[in-house]
Design a protein around this motif. Structure first.
Motif: not given
Length: 436
Positions: A33-42, A85-89, A92-94, A130-133
């Motif tokens: 999850y942390d890898m996905v979060r960082q990639a999305a933040a980037d 699934y769970g990443i907006s355009n 943002e991790i929704v 808190a959030k799931a992907l």
């Protein structure tokens, strides 16, 4: 179903080297999850092997295609990839409502709408509590092309098959000539990997025979993934090939056990100026008239080949006679153990770098042998009793006329230590045929 109830079996089938690993500089391993979060933040952009999705898959409506099945087929027909699934355009991790995630239904859609069936699909959740992907990991398929079956908008009774593929960050449809080539590739893959390895090896030996300036012994090595990258995947460009080769050469030079420069170092500027070949990049010094000739090829589908002259001696030893020369025996071709070890090390380093660059998730099958450029003749080993001493031929050594090709495997998640063990296994298996 609670997320904690989901078996880890699905994730264990997932690829361990993806675009996210490459982007974040992470070693091969499970996606987190942390890898996905960082990639999305980037704001990592979508590509042919990465597709961000905001909402969970939904059933087809109004006669449209099953979008989930289409997306799965497109990635399987290209190089494989991740649907997250769970990443907006706007990255943002929704998250997704995991209570509404129906993995059984998604798998049923694939069974009903994708032909031939794609068996190695992996679907699993990632969560921070808190959030799931939902992560859908799609392998590059040996059975490509996969067709999507559905109904058209105009005529709900009209059944149709189409062949999607990923074109950068969106899905496109294959033209007739692309479908023809995809089927031709599938039929070609039915041949054994070993046969393909031997074909590469035979071609390399013919190349050596044509270019060798004088009788010499050569290391010939080929690595091929058990599941090659399809033609639909974008090939390496020259800059990528140049960087990959320089990175592999740097890794080879950093090895503390290396006693002489590897063949890639010996290629000089020729290494980082690869020339185009038949669906490959080629760095070669075979056309240059000096003793230490080498050639390395990076094929677009993941194969790596290397040939290098293992009769070469460092300049400090060129004028020193060996044990055999002192005894008046000069007919056999010398095989330097140090040069062979360095060649195997560089070859494995290049193989691993290409494997990671292309994000290949399959095992590498490797074949290596020693070839005499002037036809069947005696080969004699040169080795040193002390690591830094002068190499000579032990009196008890065998002088075979043929070297049996040796085989080994390298895992797609191999780290540096395992890669070194693979290189040592290759060189040890070859040198043991001299009775050492």
């Amino acid at each position: 179903m609670e997320i904690s109830d989901i078996s880890t079996t699905a994730q264990s089938r997932a690829r361990t080297w993806t675009r996210l690993h490459q982007h974040l500089g992470c070693p091969p391993g499970p996606l987190t999850y942390d890898m996905v979060r960082q990639a999305a933040a980037d704001h990592l952009e979508e590509s042919d092997d990465l597709d961000w999705k905001r909402d969970l898959p939904v059933p087809p409506m109004h006669g449209q295609w099953n979008e989930f099945a289409k997306d799965i087929s497109a990635m399987a027909n290209t190089r494989g990839g991740l649907l997250i699934y769970g990443i907006s355009n706007d990255h943002e991790i929704v998250g997704v409502d995991w209570e509404k995630a129906d993995l059984r239904q998604y798998a049923q859609w694939v069974r009903n709408h994708v032909h031939p069936y794609l068996p190695d699909l992996a679907m699993f959740p990632l969560t921070d509590g808190a959030k799931a992907l939902l992560v859908v990991d799609v392998p590059a398929s040996e059975m490509a092309p996969h067709l999507v079956h559905g109904r058209s908008d105009k005529d709900k009774e009209q059944q149709a098959f189409t062949v999607p593929y990923r074109d950068r960050d969106h899905t496109a449809w294959m033209a007739e000539h692309q479908i023809e080539r995809a089927y031709r590739d599938r039929f070609t893959r039915t041949g054994s990997v070993e046969e393909a390895l031997r074909r590469h090896s035979d071609f390399l030996t013919r190349t050596i025979t044509a270019h060798a300036a004088k009788p010499s012994a050569w290391l010939v090595a080929v690595a091929r993934p058990t599941r090659p990258l399809p033609h639909g995947a974008p090939p390496l460009n020259r800059d990528e090939a140049r960087y990959l080769l320089s990175l592999a050469e740097e890794r080879g030079r950093a090895l503390t056990t290396r006693r002489i420069p590897g063949p890639m170092t010996g290629m000089g500027d020729a290494l980082i100026n690869p020339r185009p070949g038949l669906r490959r990049w080629v760095s070669s010094t075979l056309e240059i008239d000096y003793n230490r000739n080498s050639m390395i090829e990076l094929h677009h589908e993941g194969t790596v080949t290397l040939v290098t002259n293992v009769s070469w001696r460092p300049p400090s030893e060129e004028e020193r006679p060996s044990f055999s020369e002192e005894a008046g025996i000069t007919s056999a071709l010398p095989v330097s153990q140090r040069v062979l070890e360095a060649g195997c090390g560089d070859f494995v380093a290049a193989t691993q770098e290409l494997q990671r660059k292309l994000r290949l998730d399959s095992t590498q099958q490797i074949i290596a042998t020693i070839y005499a450029s002037n036809g069947p003749g005696a080969l004699e080993p040169r080795t040193a009793v002390f690591g830094d001493g002068r190499e000579s031929t032990p009196p008890y050594a065998r002088k075979p006329h043929h070297i049996e090709p040796v085989h080994t495997l390298m895992s797609p998640i191999a780290d540096g230590e395992e890669a070194m063990r693979v290189a040592e296994e290759l060189s040890n298996d070859l040198m043991s045929q001299f009775g050492l």
